[in-house]
Design an enzyme around this catalytic site. Structure first.
Site, PDB file in Angstrom:
ATOM      1  N   HIS A 135       0.868  -1.178   0.000  1.00 20.91           N
ATOM      2  CA  HIS A 135       0.000   0.000   0.000  1.00 20.91           C
ATOM      3  C   HIS A 135       0.913   1.239   0.000  1.00 20.91           C
ATOM      4  O   HIS A 135       2.027   1.183   0.544  1.00 20.91           O
ATOM      5  CB  HIS A 135      -0.830  -0.051   1.285  1.00 20.91           C
ATOM      6  CG  HIS A 135      -1.909   0.959   1.421  1.00 20.91           C
ATOM      7  ND1 HIS A 135      -1.679   2.277   1.750  1.00 20.91           N
ATOM      8  CD2 HIS A 135      -3.247   0.847   1.296  1.00 20.91           C
ATOM      9  CE1 HIS A 135      -2.838   2.914   1.828  1.00 20.91           C
ATOM     10  NE2 HIS A 135      -3.804   2.079   1.543  1.00 20.91           N
ATOM     11  N   GLN A 216      -4.958  -5.489   6.634  1.00 22.54           N
ATOM     12  CA  GLN A 216      -5.951  -6.429   6.115  1.00 22.54           C
ATOM     13  C   GLN A 216      -5.935  -7.740   6.900  1.00 22.54           C
ATOM     14  O   GLN A 216      -6.983  -8.276   7.256  1.00 22.54           O
ATOM     15  CB  GLN A 216      -5.697  -6.720   4.628  1.00 22.54           C
ATOM     16  CG  GLN A 216      -5.814  -5.512   3.712  1.00 22.54           C
ATOM     17  CD  GLN A 216      -7.222  -4.945   3.631  1.00 22.54           C
ATOM     18  OE1 GLN A 216      -8.208  -5.631   3.882  1.00 22.54           O
ATOM     19  NE2 GLN A 216      -7.319  -3.682   3.289  1.00 22.54           N
TER      20      GLN A 216
END
Ligand SMILES: *Cc1c(COP(=O)(O)O)cnc(C)c1O
Length: 419
Positions: A135, A216
């Site tokens: 990310h 996540q």
């Protein structure tokens, strides 16, 4: 105490989705006259009533600033806030709640690491090793460090199947210059779980510390930082059914102790004089200013909620959802699913022939389906697959098989539109 272990004793790992959906008031909404089908939980998850109530109740009955007042309200609020730290420690099996630092979100946790570990502990000439599926928040802070401090940034490539190229990993770490490996535990685009135990073994064998981005992973799978053997682990509250405004950085005590502070101000000091100030002990050394008190209380409620359901049931539910989604979406002509990792969690990204992801998302939205379209804050990964965007459906404890069927049926109609 392990609530989860007690509850799951002798009970099969099944999740009663209909029952769980009742805990999420927002899911009763209709969108354009259609039931809301919320498939964007990887961007931010919806909140159960337990979280909403815990925060409301704190504001109505028990609220003051923490760690400061000697009065009743401040003491009660401090206890509630510190209970959140204990809950996080239990969630990830940290040795000690003092190893849990609260931040605003995981982006801040990673910036804290780049600032304090990167500038305070790493030396120019050393390297930080990330991966091609990070990310942006696990890329940019290290770029800033590289440009300012001459610390090299190395990137482990991603294979065609959407997994880490572990041969390249071995080569990139072999010269012993890597001081820190900072990598995702689960990709927010491909759903891929990275081989965390192997990463830790290889990193430690070459003298590097390991930080995992668990934004996540912690939503989908039990995380045990001691079993993993990693040195730092970070996640963000709002994806774990908690409120926005709170993130976590866990680190081994001796490493946190050795790191210089990040932000300066109240709360993080032991004493202040114009000549010289001294720092509070961890975790407070890293928590300048009034902390996210209400958010901490909300995060604890979210963790309690997740623990009651139990990760066995959560993981089994999501595996079933992902299998179902891959089977249904995979058979629609013109739909290309990104990533075919063996070990994967509850997100599925795809591209549709001749259709831009934004148009796909807009057409799905007309059916009340919320998906994410764009680069998912992972531009380098998009480029790796020759794309500039994908559509992403992501799943949560409240996602049903019917919703995935509805997505597949709607997508088949969207496909007709672009034929
Ligand atoms: C969402 C996400 C982040 C950033 O989370 P913030 O709450 O915006 O800081 C970082 N890494 C991964 C893998 C994510 O999915």
């Amino acid at each position: 105490m392990n609530v989860e272990a007690k509850i799951s004793l002798g009970r099969p790992a099944v999740l009663d989705v209909a029952r769980i959906r009742e805990d999420f008031p927002i899911l009763r909404q209709k969108i354009r006259g259609k039931p809301l089908v919320f498939l964007d939980s990887a961007a931010s998850a919806q909140k159960p009533r337990a979280v909403i109530e815990a925060m409301r109740e704190a504001m109505e009955t028990q609220y003051a600033n923490v760690h400061r007042g000697l009065h009743w309200m401040s003491e009660r609020t401090t206890d509630a806030y510190e209970a959140a730290r204990e809950a996080v420690a239990a969630l990830i099996n940290a040795n000690d709640a003092h190893e849990v630092v609260f931040t605003r979100n995981i982006t801040e946790s990673l910036n804290l690491m780049a600032h304090s570990y990167g500038r305070g502990i790493l030396k120019p000439g050393q390297a930080v090793l990330i991966s091609g599926m990070e990310h942006h928040s696990n890329i940019v802070p290290w770029q800033l460090l590289r440009d300012e401090r001459g610390i090299e940034l190395r990137v482990v490539p991603v294979t065609d199947s959407g997994e880490l190229d572990m041969d390249a990993f071995e080569t990139l770490i072999a010269d012993g210059k890597v001081g820190l490996v900072s990598m995702t535990h689960m990709s927010n685009v491909l759903g891929t779980y990275t081989p965390v135990e192997r990463i830790v073994r290889m990193a430690h064998a070459h003298g590097a510390k390991v930080l995992f981005d668990g934004a996540q992973a912690v939503v989908h799978r039990r995380v045990d930082v001691q079993a993993l053997g990693c040195d730092f682990y970070a996640f963000t509250g709002h994806k774990l059914y908690g409120p926005t405004g709170i993130g976590v950085l866990w680190g081994r005590r001796e490493l946190l102790d050795a790191m210089p502070p990040f932000l300066g101000g109240g709360e993080m000091i032991s004493s202040v004089a114009f000549e010289r100030s001294t720092w509070a002990d961890v975790p407070h050394k890293f928590e300048a200013g009034t902390p996210p008190i209400l958010e901490g209380i909300g995060l604890k409620a979210a963790i309690d909620y997740v623990q009651q359901i139990g990760y066995d049931a959560i993981a089994a539910h999501e595996t079933a959802l992902v299998d179902h989604a891959l089977a249904r979406l995979g058979t629609i002509e013109g739909v290309h699913i990104l990533g075919r990792a063996q070990d994967r969690g509850g997100v599925v990204s795809f591209a549709l022939d001749r259709a831009h992801a934004h148009d796909v998302a807009t057409l799905l939205d007309r059916q009340g389906i919320a998906v994410r379209a764009g680069n998912h804050c992972a531009e380098p990964l998009m480029h790796r697959f020759g794309l500039d965007s994908t559509t992403r459906a992501s799943f949560a404890i409240y996602t049903s098989h019917d919703e995935i069927d509805f997505l597949a049926d709607s997508l088949a109609r969207v496909r007709e539109f672009f034929k």
